[in-house]
Design an enzyme around this catalytic site. Sequence first.
Site, PDB file in Angstrom:
ATOM      1  CE1 TYR A  53     -18.688  -7.084  50.631  1.00 17.71           C
ATOM      2  CE2 TYR A  53     -18.555  -7.827  53.078  1.00 17.71           C
ATOM      3  CZ  TYR A  53     -18.414  -7.999  51.520  1.00 17.71           C
ATOM      4  OH  TYR A  53     -18.159  -9.378  51.154  1.00 17.71           O
ATOM      5  N   GLY A 217     -29.126 -17.272  49.670  1.00 20.28           N
ATOM      6  CA  GLY A 217     -30.294 -17.537  50.256  1.00 20.28           C
ATOM      7  C   GLY A 217     -31.065 -18.288  49.700  1.00 20.28           C
ATOM      8  CG  LEU A 219     -28.689 -23.742  48.406  1.00 21.58           C
ATOM      9  CD1 LEU A 219     -27.317 -23.939  48.478  1.00 21.58           C
ATOM     10  CD2 LEU A 219     -29.287 -25.075  47.886  1.00 21.58           C
ATOM     11  N   GLY A 221     -34.741 -22.365  50.993  1.00 21.29           N
ATOM     12  CA  GLY A 221     -36.147 -22.802  50.365  1.00 21.29           C
ATOM     13  C   GLY A 221     -37.189 -21.718  50.456  1.00 21.29           C
TER      14      GLY A 221
END
Length: 328
Positions: A53, A217, A219, A221
């Site tokens: 990362y 990300g 979900l 909306g």
Amino acid sequence: MERRRVGRSGLRVSELGLGSMTWGRDTDELDAAEQVRDFLDAGGTLLDTAASYADGDAERVIGSLLAGKVDRSDVVLVTKAGIRTDDRPGAAARPGAKVVDASRAGLIDSLDASLERLGTDHVDLFLVACPDPNTTLEETCSALRLAVTSGRARYVGLSNHPGWAAARAATLLEGDVGLAALELEYSLLERGVERDVMPAADALGMGLLAWSPLGRGVLTGKYRRGLPADSRGASPHLAAFVQPYLDGPSSAIVEAVATAADGLGRAPLEVALAWLLARETVASAIVGARTPAQLRTSLAALDIALPYEVHAALDDVSAPELGYPERW
């Protein structure tokens, strides 16, 4: 926040985990510190990172926090190894290229470097980030055994491996070290783990840590009406990560989640997390928030239990295609 046992191991983690993929790149140390503070205040414990990362900067941020703002005993620290930058002399044509390396030397060297960046003498869970086609699973498991017997890690597991590999590794480590956890992508938009990984985990006593439980990300909306300029989907280095879930089939699932959320008076994010946390094999859902505000919206999802009818409807609309031999 509920503490859950990871499979049949002695490791217990918070039902919501805090991911750090954006730390050291999109999330600075001040925002990371605020996230950790809010997470711990809510009863969270699992802090997930990886050597890859931000090329180690995420671990450096965590190490800085552990050195001053966070008590090491308050967190269950998880890191991953097996993906590294190819810095060999002949690799100049592809500067910064990532290579998979789950060899004994590669994993132990990476773990030692992670411990130095994190400023600790051990991690609570050490995971192999992905399969390495050039290294036998026997050699990879020998590194996991050494990580535990040398005191560098308390527990070990695999990430992004298929069910057969998890079962084989569990057999190789049976009797002493054991394989405690599997970390894989799992959400209403990605239910592939249900084909063979979850049955293997259930049968062999491994717990599942779900990464990207909000479908990268999608979900939440936020992409229903377009591509927000400040979203991951519009980010130069994360757009390709989000793109697979901006298609038609995924949109139908997102709309079903939004409809359920409207009916319950909750946010789509809360409904998506509640659905996932109700799966028995899931020990923790790891959310990766870029900002403290984003994390707080995830923490708000912990008080919701979906009605049976809603859960069943979401099951139906997102059901993965199963065929032989999963379904006989």
